[in-house]
Every structure is written in structure tokens, then in C-alpha cells.
Design an enzyme around this catalytic site. Structure first.
Site, mmCIF file in Angstrom:
data_model
loop_
_atom_site.group_PDB
_atom_site.id
_atom_site.type_symbol
_atom_site.label_atom_id
_atom_site.label_comp_id
_atom_site.label_asym_id
_atom_site.label_seq_id
_atom_site.Cartn_x
_atom_site.Cartn_y
_atom_site.Cartn_z
ATOM 1 N N ASP A 75 -11.266 0.068 6.963
ATOM 2 C CA ASP A 75 -10.351 -0.841 6.270
ATOM 3 C C ASP A 75 -10.154 -2.072 7.145
ATOM 4 O O ASP A 75 -9.930 -1.954 8.358
ATOM 5 C CB ASP A 75 -9.010 -0.165 6.010
ATOM 6 C CG ASP A 75 -9.112 0.941 4.966
ATOM 7 O OD1 ASP A 75 -10.202 1.106 4.377
ATOM 8 O OD2 ASP A 75 -8.108 1.636 4.744
ATOM 9 N N ASP B 137 -7.223 4.477 -7.998
ATOM 10 C CA ASP B 137 -6.267 4.853 -6.955
ATOM 11 C C ASP B 137 -4.957 5.239 -7.627
ATOM 12 O O ASP B 137 -4.349 4.413 -8.322
ATOM 13 C CB ASP B 137 -6.058 3.687 -5.984
ATOM 14 C CG ASP B 137 -7.368 3.235 -5.353
ATOM 15 O OD1 ASP B 137 -8.300 4.052 -5.273
ATOM 16 O OD2 ASP B 137 -7.464 2.068 -4.938
#
Length: 243
Positions: free
Chosen positions: A9, A131
């Protein structure tokens, strides 16, 4: 054998991790994304999950230089998500070296565009990102919620050829408490023609082996690696003995 996909990330060109998608609960790691990618590839992984968190928040890719740096190593395929909300953003991701592109918010908010991506680039390169928080799909870097479930979103694009979906359980993400196993096995049983990637909560190699035993095909591992709960040596051993 389940495919282990390490996560990188990125915020401001640096490798970070969030807890439960909260930008205020951020840990920044010293190594640059390409350095981490090389170490992961040396352990035998063939695919890296890269998320442009700045892009996810702003709505447009913001860390393509990091993607280019990882791609220039030529050591692993890259699946990239974060800020891919237009045709130009998608092209820039592929131009930067991404092998696969993940569409999350765009799939919720602009069905024709995401369906067009599946038809134009093929389901082998376009991945659905679903998500989920409290049963509903979140968008815009997990800052907003939609009324759709992960199953709703996957079903929406099956007619367009969808074959890959990454489903993140936001409540588990970065918490190191184990994945929501029933959620993933349920989706896989509901959509046997779609490869569902497990994302969120992985805390140990035992979690990964349990998912493998259940027949799940792919798993993303992030914080467990960075915090030392799973070592790259363990991943290397797992790949070499089960591959």
C-alpha cells in the site's frame, strides 16, 4: 495450492499500512515499494497487490512512479488498485507497468464503464474490487458506503465475463485476527466461475493453510508480513513445498 499475493500500500511514494481502512491509523515503513517488491519476489511470489491509497482518496492515480519502479524490476506481476475511475486512468496504470487493474468505486458508480473495460481489455486483466463494511461495499478509499453487497456487485458483471474479484473485509483488514472465512467460502460457492481473492485479517501461515484446505484460490497478505507474523522465509518454504 492457494496463491499468496503480498500487498504493498502506497502513500506519498512510501509503503504504509492502514488499520480497517482508516487513514488516521497509518503505519509508515522505511523501505520503498520497489525494495519490498524485490524481497517479496525473491521469496517466490509471482504477483504483488499494489494499492495507490492517495489515488483511492483523490479519485485519480497518484503513485504511478512507484508502480513504474516496481515494474522495472521485472520480477513479478502487479495488480493495481486505487483511483482507477476513468479510461485515461486505466491506460496510465497499464502504461506504468501494471499487469492487472482493479476497479472498485468505478464498478459501483459507473457500471457501463467497468463493463466496457472487461470487454475491451478482457477479464484476464480487469479485476473487480469489492471492499465490504457491515455487509455493504465501500467506495472512495473506503470513505463512503454503497447499498450493494459483494454478491450484488459480482453478479452485476458476470454477463460481461468477470472472472476475478478481490473482496476485502474492512473490519478484519490490518487487525491480524484471522479472515472472515465463511464470507469467502460463501462467495466462492455462489460464484464458482469467479476466482475470489481473500483480503483482510490474515495473521499467520495457519490462516493461509486453512484457506487452502477450504479450496480458496488466492489470498492477499499485508500487515502480517510487515509486522513479522509471517516471514518471507515462511512464504518461500510454503511455495517451494506445495507448489
Amino acid at each position: 495450492m492457494i496463491e499468496i499475493i503480498p500487498a504493498i500500500d502506497i502513500i506519498g511514494g512510501r509503503c504504509v499500512r492502514l488499520s480497517q481502512g482508516d487513514y488516521n491509523r497509518l503505519t509508515t515503513y522505511d523501505s520503498r515499494p520497489e525494495e519490498i517488491a524485490r524481497r517479496m519476489a525473491d521469496a517466490g511470489v509471482g504477483r504483488i497487490h499494489a494499492v495507490d491509497l492517495d489515488g483511492a482518496k483523490s479519485g485519480a492515480p497518484a503513485n504511478l512512479r512507484s508502480v513504474e519502479a516496481i515494474a522495472s524490476l521485472g520480477v513479478a506481476e502487479i495488480e493495481l488498485g486505487g483511483g482507477l475511475k476513468s479510461d485515461s486512468a486505466l491506460r496510465s496504470a497499464f502504461d506504468a507497468g501494471a499487469t492487472y487493474a482493479i476497479g472498485g468505486s468505478i464498478a459501483v458508480k459507473d457500471q457501463p464503464t467497468f463493463a466496457g473495460w472487461l470487454r475491451s481489455f478482457g477479464p484476464q486483466r480487469i479485476i473487480l474490487g469489492a471492499d465490504v463494511r457491515d455487509g455493504r461495499v465501500a467506495t472512495d478509499g473506503w470513505l463512503a458506503d454503497s447499498p450493494l453487497t459483494a454478491a450484488d456487485l459480482i453478479d452485476r458483471f458476470r454477463a460481461d465475463g468477470l472472472t476475478q474479484a478481490i473482496c476485502t473485509d474492512i473490519a478484519s483488514d490490518g487487525m491480524l485476527k484471522g479472515p472472515a472465512t465463511e464470507f469467502y467460502t460463501g462467495l466462492s460457492e455462489m460464484f464458482p466461475d469467479v476466482t475470489v481473492t481473500v483480503s483482510g485479517g490474515i495473521s499467520s501461515m495457519d490462516d493461509i493453510m486453512r484457506l487452502d484446505d477450504l479450496g480458496l484460490k488466492r489470498v492477499i497478505v499485508g500487515k502480517a508480513i510487515y509486522e513479522g507474523h509471517i516471514t518471507l522465509k515462511q512464504i518461500e518454504h510454503y511455495i517451494s513445498t506445495r507448489g
